[in-house]
Design a protein around this motif. Structure first.
Motif, PDB file in Angstrom:
ATOM      1  N   THR A  90       0.847  -1.178   0.000  1.00 57.30           N
ATOM      2  CA  THR A  90       0.000   0.000   0.000  1.00 57.30           C
ATOM      3  C   THR A  90       0.891   1.239   0.000  1.00 57.30           C
ATOM      4  O   THR A  90       1.688   1.430   0.920  1.00 57.30           O
ATOM      5  CB  THR A  90      -0.927   0.030   1.226  1.00 57.30           C
ATOM      6  N   PHE A  91       0.769   2.056  -1.039  1.00 57.14           N
ATOM      7  CA  PHE A  91       1.620   3.236  -1.184  1.00 57.14           C
ATOM      8  C   PHE A  91       0.955   4.428  -0.508  1.00 57.14           C
ATOM      9  O   PHE A  91      -0.109   4.876  -0.928  1.00 57.14           O
ATOM     10  CB  PHE A  91       1.862   3.527  -2.667  1.00 57.14           C
ATOM     11  N   LYS A  92       1.591   4.947   0.527  1.00 56.84           N
ATOM     12  CA  LYS A  92       1.061   6.096   1.264  1.00 56.84           C
ATOM     13  C   LYS A  92       1.768   7.394   0.895  1.00 56.84           C
ATOM     14  O   LYS A  92       1.463   8.445   1.444  1.00 56.84           O
ATOM     15  CB  LYS A  92       1.173   5.845   2.769  1.00 56.84           C
ATOM     16  N   GLY A  93       2.720   7.313  -0.009  1.00 54.19           N
ATOM     17  CA  GLY A  93       3.458   8.485  -0.435  1.00 54.19           C
ATOM     18  C   GLY A  93       4.440   8.119  -1.525  1.00 54.19           C
ATOM     19  O   GLY A  93       4.580   6.956  -1.884  1.00 54.19           O
ATOM     20  N   PRO A  94       5.174   9.098  -2.058  1.00 52.35           N
ATOM     21  CA  PRO A  94       6.095   8.815  -3.161  1.00 52.35           C
ATOM     22  C   PRO A  94       7.364   8.093  -2.745  1.00 52.35           C
ATOM     23  O   PRO A  94       8.069   7.556  -3.589  1.00 52.35           O
ATOM     24  CB  PRO A  94       6.414  10.215  -3.709  1.00 52.35           C
ATOM     25  N   GLN A  95       7.683   8.082  -1.466  1.00 53.61           N
ATOM     26  CA  GLN A  95       8.905   7.455  -1.000  1.00 53.61           C
ATOM     27  C   GLN A  95       8.642   5.998  -0.606  1.00 53.61           C
ATOM     28  O   GLN A  95       7.566   5.655  -0.113  1.00 53.61           O
ATOM     29  CB  GLN A  95       9.473   8.220   0.204  1.00 53.61           C
ATOM     30  N   SER A  96       9.660   5.153  -0.830  1.00 57.41           N
ATOM     31  CA  SER A  96       9.496   3.736  -0.526  1.00 57.41           C
ATOM     32  C   SER A  96       9.323   3.485   0.963  1.00 57.41           C
ATOM     33  O   SER A  96       8.709   2.497   1.370  1.00 57.41           O
ATOM     34  CB  SER A  96      10.722   2.963  -1.041  1.00 57.41           C
ATOM     35  N   GLU A  97       9.853   4.396   1.812  1.00 58.57           N
ATOM     36  CA  GLU A  97       9.713   4.215   3.254  1.00 58.57           C
ATOM     37  C   GLU A  97       8.272   4.371   3.712  1.00 58.57           C
ATOM     38  O   GLU A  97       7.918   3.953   4.816  1.00 58.57           O
ATOM     39  CB  GLU A  97      10.601   5.226   4.002  1.00 58.57           C
ATOM     40  N   GLU A  98       7.428   4.966   2.876  1.00 59.83           N
ATOM     41  CA  GLU A  98       6.034   5.180   3.238  1.00 59.83           C
ATOM     42  C   GLU A  98       5.132   4.048   2.747  1.00 59.83           C
ATOM     43  O   GLU A  98       3.916   4.172   2.784  1.00 59.83           O
ATOM     44  CB  GLU A  98       5.548   6.510   2.653  1.00 59.83           C
ATOM     45  N   THR A  99       5.725   2.964   2.283  1.00 56.18           N
ATOM     46  CA  THR A  99       4.958   1.828   1.784  1.00 56.18           C
ATOM     47  C   THR A  99       4.595   0.883   2.924  1.00 56.18           C
ATOM     48  O   THR A  99       5.450   0.509   3.721  1.00 56.18           O
ATOM     49  CB  THR A  99       5.758   1.069   0.716  1.00 56.18           C
ATOM     50  N   GLU A 100       3.325   0.504   2.987  1.00 55.27           N
ATOM     51  CA  GLU A 100       2.863  -0.448   4.003  1.00 55.27           C
ATOM     52  C   GLU A 100       2.773  -1.835   3.382  1.00 55.27           C
ATOM     53  O   GLU A 100       2.229  -2.003   2.289  1.00 55.27           O
ATOM     54  CB  GLU A 100       1.504  -0.029   4.552  1.00 55.27           C
ATOM     55  N   TYR A 101       3.286  -2.816   4.077  1.00 57.74           N
ATOM     56  CA  TYR A 101       3.318  -4.195   3.586  1.00 57.74           C
ATOM     57  C   TYR A 101       2.429  -5.056   4.478  1.00 57.74           C
ATOM     58  O   TYR A 101       2.558  -5.045   5.702  1.00 57.74           O
ATOM     59  CB  TYR A 101       4.755  -4.717   3.596  1.00 57.74           C
ATOM     60  N   THR A 102       1.505  -5.774   3.873  1.00 56.18           N
ATOM     61  CA  THR A 102       0.610  -6.648   4.633  1.00 56.18           C
ATOM     62  C   THR A 102       0.630  -8.046   4.030  1.00 56.18           C
ATOM     63  O   THR A 102       0.775  -8.223   2.819  1.00 56.18           O
ATOM     64  CB  THR A 102      -0.837  -6.120   4.626  1.00 56.18           C
ATOM     65  N   VAL A 103       0.483  -9.034   4.904  1.00 53.86           N
ATOM     66  CA  VAL A 103       0.361 -10.430   4.501  1.00 53.86           C
ATOM     67  C   VAL A 103      -0.903 -10.977   5.149  1.00 53.86           C
ATOM     68  O   VAL A 103      -1.066 -10.891   6.368  1.00 53.86           O
ATOM     69  CB  VAL A 103       1.586 -11.266   4.924  1.00 53.86           C
ATOM     70  N   SER A 104      -1.802 -11.512   4.329  1.00 50.36           N
ATOM     71  CA  SER A 104      -3.094 -11.996   4.831  1.00 50.36           C
ATOM     72  C   SER A 104      -3.257 -13.473   4.516  1.00 50.36           C
ATOM     73  O   SER A 104      -2.921 -13.917   3.410  1.00 50.36           O
ATOM     74  CB  SER A 104      -4.245 -11.201   4.208  1.00 50.36           C
ATOM     75  N   TYR A 105      -3.782 -14.212   5.473  1.00 50.11           N
ATOM     76  CA  TYR A 105      -4.058 -15.637   5.320  1.00 50.11           C
ATOM     77  C   TYR A 105      -5.576 -15.838   5.325  1.00 50.11           C
ATOM     78  O   TYR A 105      -6.271 -15.356   6.225  1.00 50.11           O
ATOM     79  CB  TYR A 105      -3.422 -16.434   6.463  1.00 50.11           C
ATOM     80  N   PHE A 106      -6.053 -16.556   4.294  1.00 49.69           N
ATOM     81  CA  PHE A 106      -7.484 -16.810   4.161  1.00 49.69           C
ATOM     82  C   PHE A 106      -7.739 -18.314   4.110  1.00 49.69           C
ATOM     83  O   PHE A 106      -6.917 -19.077   3.598  1.00 49.69           O
ATOM     84  CB  PHE A 106      -8.038 -16.193   2.870  1.00 49.69           C
ATOM     85  N   PHE A 107      -8.897 -18.708   4.633  1.00 46.17           N
ATOM     86  CA  PHE A 107      -9.379 -20.073   4.477  1.00 46.17           C
ATOM     87  C   PHE A 107     -10.821 -20.000   4.003  1.00 46.17           C
ATOM     88  O   PHE A 107     -11.693 -19.462   4.707  1.00 46.17           O
ATOM     89  CB  PHE A 107      -9.290 -20.855   5.791  1.00 46.17           C
ATOM     90  N   ASN A 108     -11.065 -20.480   2.776  1.00 46.77           N
ATOM     91  CA  ASN A 108     -12.401 -20.394   2.155  1.00 46.77           C
ATOM     92  C   ASN A 108     -12.935 -18.956   2.171  1.00 46.77           C
ATOM     93  O   ASN A 108     -14.073 -18.685   2.554  1.00 46.77           O
ATOM     94  CB  ASN A 108     -13.383 -21.334   2.850  1.00 46.77           C
ATOM     95  N   LYS A 109     -12.055 -18.007   1.775  1.00 48.66           N
ATOM     96  CA  LYS A 109     -12.366 -16.583   1.663  1.00 48.66           C
ATOM     97  C   LYS A 109     -12.537 -15.882   3.005  1.00 48.66           C
ATOM     98  O   LYS A 109     -12.843 -14.677   3.043  1.00 48.66           O
ATOM     99  CB  LYS A 109     -13.625 -16.351   0.805  1.00 48.66           C
ATOM    100  N   ASN A 110     -12.354 -16.583   4.116  1.00 43.26           N
ATOM    101  CA  ASN A 110     -12.460 -15.978   5.438  1.00 43.26           C
ATOM    102  C   ASN A 110     -11.069 -15.578   5.919  1.00 43.26           C
ATOM    103  O   ASN A 110     -10.142 -16.392   5.918  1.00 43.26           O
ATOM    104  CB  ASN A 110     -13.100 -16.947   6.434  1.00 43.26           C
ATOM    105  N   LEU A 111     -10.912 -14.310   6.330  1.00 42.86           N
ATOM    106  CA  LEU A 111      -9.626 -13.824   6.814  1.00 42.86           C
ATOM    107  C   LEU A 111      -9.320 -14.467   8.165  1.00 42.86           C
ATOM    108  O   LEU A 111     -10.092 -14.339   9.122  1.00 42.86           O
ATOM    109  CB  LEU A 111      -9.659 -12.297   6.948  1.00 42.86           C
ATOM    110  N   MET A 112      -8.182 -15.136   8.240  1.00 43.89           N
ATOM    111  CA  MET A 112      -7.806 -15.856   9.456  1.00 43.89           C
ATOM    112  C   MET A 112      -6.743 -15.102  10.264  1.00 43.89           C
ATOM    113  O   MET A 112      -6.844 -14.999  11.488  1.00 43.89           O
ATOM    114  CB  MET A 112      -7.278 -17.248   9.096  1.00 43.89           C
ATOM    115  N   MET A 113      -5.732 -14.559   9.561  1.00 40.02           N
ATOM    116  CA  MET A 113      -4.629 -13.909  10.258  1.00 40.02           C
ATOM    117  C   MET A 113      -3.967 -12.914   9.313  1.00 40.02           C
ATOM    118  O   MET A 113      -3.966 -13.114   8.102  1.00 40.02           O
ATOM    119  CB  MET A 113      -3.622 -14.956  10.749  1.00 40.02           C
ATOM    120  N   GLU A 114      -3.391 -11.829   9.885  1.00 45.75           N
ATOM    121  CA  GLU A 114      -2.808 -10.797   9.039  1.00 45.75           C
ATOM    122  C   GLU A 114      -1.597 -10.165   9.710  1.00 45.75           C
ATOM    123  O   GLU A 114      -1.596  -9.899  10.923  1.00 45.75           O
ATOM    124  CB  GLU A 114      -3.846  -9.716   8.733  1.00 45.75           C
TER     125      GLU A 114
END
Length: 249
Positions: free
Chosen positions: A30-54
């Motif tokens: 997720t880009f929150k600004g023009p600089q790379s330091e402002e980028t948010e990184y997320t990892v999401s785990y789903f089971f049958n389209k249900n969000l389990m952990m992030e």
């Protein structure tokens, strides 16, 4: 209106456990600004389209959403090596490819919209109008049904926005209606690639090809009728002349 988003999925991995159950891991920048330091990184785990952990790089920890994943999140948050792994992943997937991902995210392809009517097999007078949007990118799209300029909110259903497997998407909307000659029905589509909403008006008349075939058939019928009448008149005149000559002789 559809507005541009700042999130770009960079990796999706799915594991099919059975014909009905599947497990999915999704990484997103997720880009929150023009600089790379402002980028948010997320990892999401789903089971049958249900969000389990992030995992969220802004918070710097894992969050569980079920009894099991809450305990798993506690264990991963206590692992001193996991933050290092996530910083490496964020750099490789987000920071080092920032320009490429942003250029791809700015690309747009406007949808091809088609409108058709499907008759119900049970012979009911009600019909189903299907508004289909094909080959568009990105996936954010909005479809609405309009009747005489007013939005239709009843007897309307939508399919999921489905990937074609080639960066493009498709989706469909359905309207149950009773055809009348006095109303004007249209499908309205909003997309990032469109400067203004696209309206496709439902025309219950026959397509041009069908009208052409019917016109050709009618012309053939008229020509055949004229030939038949001419033949009858010619036969009657010839018979009358033959009778006259026969009587004179």
């Amino acid at each position: 209106m559809i507005s541009g988003g700042s999130s770009s999925p960079v990796s999706i991995i799915a594991f099919f456990l059975t014909d009905e159950d599947f497990y999915q891991v999704r990484a997103c920048c997720t880009f929150k600004g023009p600089q790379s330091e402002e980028t948010e990184y997320t990892v999401s785990y789903f089971f049958n389209k249900n969000l389990m952990m992030e995992y969220n790089s802004t918070r710097g920890n894992w969050t569980g959403f079920t009894a099991y994943t809450i305990e798993a999140a506690k264990w991963w948050n206590s692992d001193h090596l996991d933050p290092l792994k996530k910083r490496i992943e964020r750099k490789l997937l987000c920071e080092d490819t920032l320009d490429l991902i942003q250029s791809i995210d700015n690309l747009t392809t406007i949808p091809t919209v088609r409108l058709k009517s499907v008759k119900r097999p049970n012979g009911e007078h009600a019909s189903t109008l299907v508004c289909s949007a094909y080959n568009f990118y990105p996936k954010q799209i909005r479809m609405m049904w309009m009747r005489n300029g007013q939005e239709v909110t009843t007897d309307v259903s939508y399919s999921d926005v489905m990937p074609n497997g080639d960066w493009y998407y498709q989706t469909h909307s359905y309207l149950e209606y009773f055809p009348t000659s006095a109303e004007k029905i249209a499908c309205m589509v909003e997309h990032l690639g469109l400067s203004e909403p696209m309206f496709v008006v439902w025309d219950p008349s026959l397509p041009v090809e069908q009208r052409t075939r019917i016109a050709v058939g009618l012309c053939g019928l008229v020509i055949g009728f004229v030939i038949a009448i001419s033949g009858i008149i010619y036969y009657n005149k010839k018979s009358a002349a033959y009778i006259t000559v026969f009587l004179l002789t």
